[in-house]
Scaffold this motif. Sequence first.
Motif, mmCIF file in Angstrom:
data_model
loop_
_atom_site.group_PDB
_atom_site.id
_atom_site.type_symbol
_atom_site.label_atom_id
_atom_site.label_comp_id
_atom_site.label_asym_id
_atom_site.label_seq_id
_atom_site.Cartn_x
_atom_site.Cartn_y
_atom_site.Cartn_z
ATOM 1 N N ILE A 57 0.841 -1.206 0.000
ATOM 2 C CA ILE A 57 0.000 0.000 0.000
ATOM 3 C C ILE A 57 0.872 1.251 0.000
ATOM 4 O O ILE A 57 0.648 2.183 -0.781
ATOM 5 C CB ILE A 57 -0.961 -0.001 1.199
ATOM 6 C CG1 ILE A 57 -2.025 -1.079 1.027
ATOM 7 C CG2 ILE A 57 -1.630 1.372 1.354
ATOM 8 C CD1 ILE A 57 -2.894 -1.280 2.246
ATOM 9 N N ILE A 58 1.885 1.277 0.845
ATOM 10 C CA ILE A 58 2.778 2.447 0.927
ATOM 11 C C ILE A 58 3.501 2.664 -0.390
ATOM 12 O O ILE A 58 3.604 3.793 -0.867
ATOM 13 C CB ILE A 58 3.766 2.277 2.096
ATOM 14 C CG1 ILE A 58 3.003 2.360 3.415
ATOM 15 C CG2 ILE A 58 4.872 3.334 2.037
ATOM 16 C CD1 ILE A 58 3.802 1.915 4.618
ATOM 17 N N THR A 59 4.003 1.590 -0.999
ATOM 18 C CA THR A 59 4.725 1.751 -2.257
ATOM 19 C C THR A 59 3.801 2.169 -3.391
ATOM 20 O O THR A 59 4.215 2.904 -4.284
ATOM 21 C CB THR A 59 5.488 0.477 -2.650
ATOM 22 O OG1 THR A 59 4.580 -0.612 -2.738
ATOM 23 C CG2 THR A 59 6.584 0.173 -1.661
ATOM 24 N N MET A 60 2.550 1.731 -3.373
ATOM 25 C CA MET A 60 1.603 2.155 -4.409
ATOM 26 C C MET A 60 1.240 3.633 -4.251
ATOM 27 O O MET A 60 1.164 4.367 -5.225
ATOM 28 C CB MET A 60 0.325 1.324 -4.361
ATOM 29 C CG MET A 60 0.448 -0.036 -4.919
ATOM 30 S SD MET A 60 0.704 0.035 -6.694
ATOM 31 C CE MET A 60 1.241 -1.619 -6.959
ATOM 32 N N ILE A 61 1.001 4.069 -3.016
ATOM 33 C CA ILE A 61 0.614 5.451 -2.781
ATOM 34 C C ILE A 61 1.766 6.402 -3.092
ATOM 35 O O ILE A 61 1.557 7.462 -3.679
ATOM 36 C CB ILE A 61 0.103 5.639 -1.339
ATOM 37 C CG1 ILE A 61 -1.245 4.928 -1.188
ATOM 38 C CG2 ILE A 61 -0.022 7.110 -0.970
ATOM 39 C CD1 ILE A 61 -1.776 4.880 0.218
#
Length: 70
Positions: A57-61
């Motif tokens: 999630i962090i890498t996508m955002i």
Amino acid sequence: MAKTAIDKLDWIVKVVLTIFFDPLVQGINRILRGNLFIGLIWILTIGLFGIGWLIDIITMITKKDITFLA
């Protein structure tokens, strides 16, 4: 690294898929990239017991390309 159908999606679509269906979507994505073992572990452990899911999630955002167990 080979591009998969998931890589070609819009950013917001990938974020929504990651938030709600990460273990399945990212597990399949890892399998399609040629990493069968990690992909199966990802699916069966629900994104490494939630830790990998949060990292995804962090890498996508942040739109970073972190290859943690990719």
